[in-house]
Design an enzyme around this catalytic site. Structure first.
Site, PDB file in Angstrom:
ATOM      1  N   THR A  32      60.828  18.434  40.542  1.00  0.00           N
ATOM      2  CA  THR A  32      60.056  19.785  40.833  1.00  0.00           C
ATOM      3  C   THR A  32      58.663  19.047  40.582  1.00  0.00           C
ATOM      4  OG1 THR A  32      59.936  20.601  38.715  1.00  0.00           O
ATOM      5  CG2 THR A  32      61.685  21.333  39.959  1.00  0.00           C
ATOM      6  N   GLY A  33      57.574  19.702  41.319  1.00  0.00           N
ATOM      7  CA  GLY A  33      56.210  19.347  41.325  1.00  0.00           C
ATOM      8  C   GLY A  33      55.950  17.792  41.672  1.00  0.00           C
ATOM      9  N   ALA A  34      56.755  17.341  42.830  1.00  0.00           N
ATOM     10  CA  ALA A  34      56.953  15.954  43.070  1.00  0.00           C
ATOM     11  C   ALA A  34      55.457  15.750  44.170  1.00  0.00           C
ATOM     12  CB  ALA A  34      58.071  15.815  43.842  1.00  0.00           C
ATOM     13  N   SER A  79      52.369  15.114  43.682  1.00  0.00           N
ATOM     14  CA  SER A  79      51.420  14.409  43.288  1.00  0.00           C
ATOM     15  C   SER A  79      51.591  13.973  41.851  1.00  0.00           C
ATOM     16  CB  SER A  79      49.961  15.396  43.253  1.00  0.00           C
ATOM     17  OG  SER A  79      50.118  16.336  42.487  1.00  0.00           O
ATOM     18  N   GLY A  80      50.696  13.227  41.178  1.00  0.00           N
ATOM     19  CA  GLY A  80      50.579  12.754  39.925  1.00  0.00           C
ATOM     20  C   GLY A  80      51.844  12.218  39.362  1.00  0.00           C
ATOM     21  N   GLY A  87      54.968  13.511  39.004  1.00  0.00           N
ATOM     22  CA  GLY A  87      56.361  13.538  39.867  1.00  0.00           C
ATOM     23  C   GLY A  87      56.247  12.518  41.023  1.00  0.00           C
ATOM     24  N   SER A 135      55.248  17.518  26.625  1.00  0.00           N
ATOM     25  CA  SER A 135      53.956  17.144  26.385  1.00  0.00           C
ATOM     26  C   SER A 135      53.789  17.035  24.584  1.00  0.00           C
ATOM     27  CB  SER A 135      52.651  18.249  26.650  1.00  0.00           C
ATOM     28  OG  SER A 135      51.566  18.288  26.282  1.00  0.00           O
ATOM     29  N   TYR A 164      50.085  26.960  27.395  1.00  0.00           N
ATOM     30  CA  TYR A 164      50.574  25.714  27.666  1.00  0.00           C
ATOM     31  C   TYR A 164      51.570  25.017  26.297  1.00  0.00           C
ATOM     32  CZ  TYR A 164      50.676  21.117  29.713  1.00  0.00           C
ATOM     33  OH  TYR A 164      51.278  19.766  29.943  1.00  0.00           O
TER      34      TYR A 164
END
Length: 339
Positions: free
Chosen positions: A8-10, A12-13, A15, A171, A193
């Site tokens: 998931t969230g692949a 950019s960054g 991922g 995190s 967060y």
């Protein structure tokens, strides 16, 4: 048999960096990019195929902040695949981040500077919103949507005779002090967060307790301090221009400043190569980079109370039942009103 990996969230960054590293490790993977923005997902897929021309890369529309999107995406996954080997839960948001500028500059010239950058403790707050499902946006995206996805995909994750892996991108900002069981969604705080990331640490522990016997193993990683779009949104661009040389200097003295998405994905990639039975469910696996640029992974014990994690798991199951009832209730209301 090819392994099926969903990230998931692949687009950019971290991922996208993980996807690149996975395909380099095993070009026979069936890799699925689960993303909210399909235009960016298509661009990511093209970039991956440019360097791995024979790779199998699928796209899946998934907004983990929306219950309807999660349920729809899960049905599509079950129609496409008959198993899931790895589910990387990497998508996350930090909306409207605000920095205490006074505390920032005070910490910048103190002995606490490394911890300040590494954890943002006492420095970073966010303004959360309520989404269309009536849930706090950060809680829904960073935690509950992923939990609901796991629950929906249990037939593929907990298949008899098959071992599967769930890996959470957490995190160093996951602070116990930011989380309250009485305010699980963090409606009344200013650090949603941090609260959501601490909750994901607890949930991983609870998932292992409930699902290891069914072949599902959960792990948590910390990517270190990585410069991504999320990070760059914390401070105005001119601040980053001013402090980046300072950050590269600090990196010589601390291994938590991974800085690049490739380095930050180190622990995610390392876990791909491990046997799940050998991993510690109470450990968070940290991506680290030495002053000489060597990447490595190190486990560190999480500050997690087992009883508290069980309470969280129970409350999430109850919330799941509640959100599943809502669509049918809305349908019934329309029928009662003759709509």
């Amino acid at each position: 048999m090819e392994r099926v990996v969903i990230v998931t969230g692949a687009n950019s960054g971290i991922g996208l960096a993980l996807c690149e590293r996975l395909l380099t490790e095993d070009c026979q993977l069936r890799l699925c990019l689960a993303c909210r923005n399909m235009q960016r997902a298509e661009a990511a897929r093209s970039a991956l195929l440019a360097s791995h021309t024979d790779a199998h890369v699928d796209l899946l529309h998934l907004d983990v902040g929306s219950v309807e999107s999660v349920l729809t995406a899960a049905q599509e996954v079950k129609a496409r695949y008959n198993r899931i080997d790895f589910l990387y839960l990497n998508a996350g948001i930090m909306p409207n981040p605000q920095v205490n500028v006074k505390a920032f500059f005070k910490g910048l010239f103190s002995s606490n500077v490394i911890n300040m950058f590494a954890t943002a403790e006492g420095l970073l707050t966010q303004q959360d919103l309520v989404n269309s499902d009536g849930l706090q946006e950060v809680f829904a995206t960073n935690l509950f949507g992923h939990f609901l996805l796991i629950r929906e995909l249990e037939p593929l994750l907990c298949e008899a005779g098959h071992t599967s892996r769930v890996v959470w991108t957490s995190s160093s900002n996951a602070q116990r002090s930011a989380f309250s069981m009485e305010d699980m969604q963090h409606k009344n705080g200013t650090e949603p967060y941090s609260s959501s990331k601490y909750a994901s640490d607890m949930l991983s522990l609870a998932l292992n307790r409930h699902k290891n016997s069914q072949g599902l193993f959960s792990s948590v990683i910390c990517p270190g301090l990585v410069m991504t779009n999320l990070t760059y949104g914390i401070l105005p661009s001119f601040f980053w221009t001013l402090i980046m040389p300072f950050m590269w200097l600090i990196r010589i003295f601390t291994n938590t400043f991974t800085l690049t998405p490739y380095n930050g994905a180190e622990a995610l990639h390392w876990l791909f190569l491990q046997e799940p039975e050998s991993l510690d469910p109470r450990a968070k696996y940290h991506s680290l980079t030495s002053g000489l640029g060597r990447n490595y992974t190190q486990p560190r014990q999480m500050d997690i109370d087992e009883e508290m994690s069980e309470v969280l798991y129970t409350k999430l199951v109850e919330l799941e039942k509640e959100v599943r009832r809502k669509p049918s209730e809305r349908t019934a209301d329309k029928e009662d009103n003759g709509q």
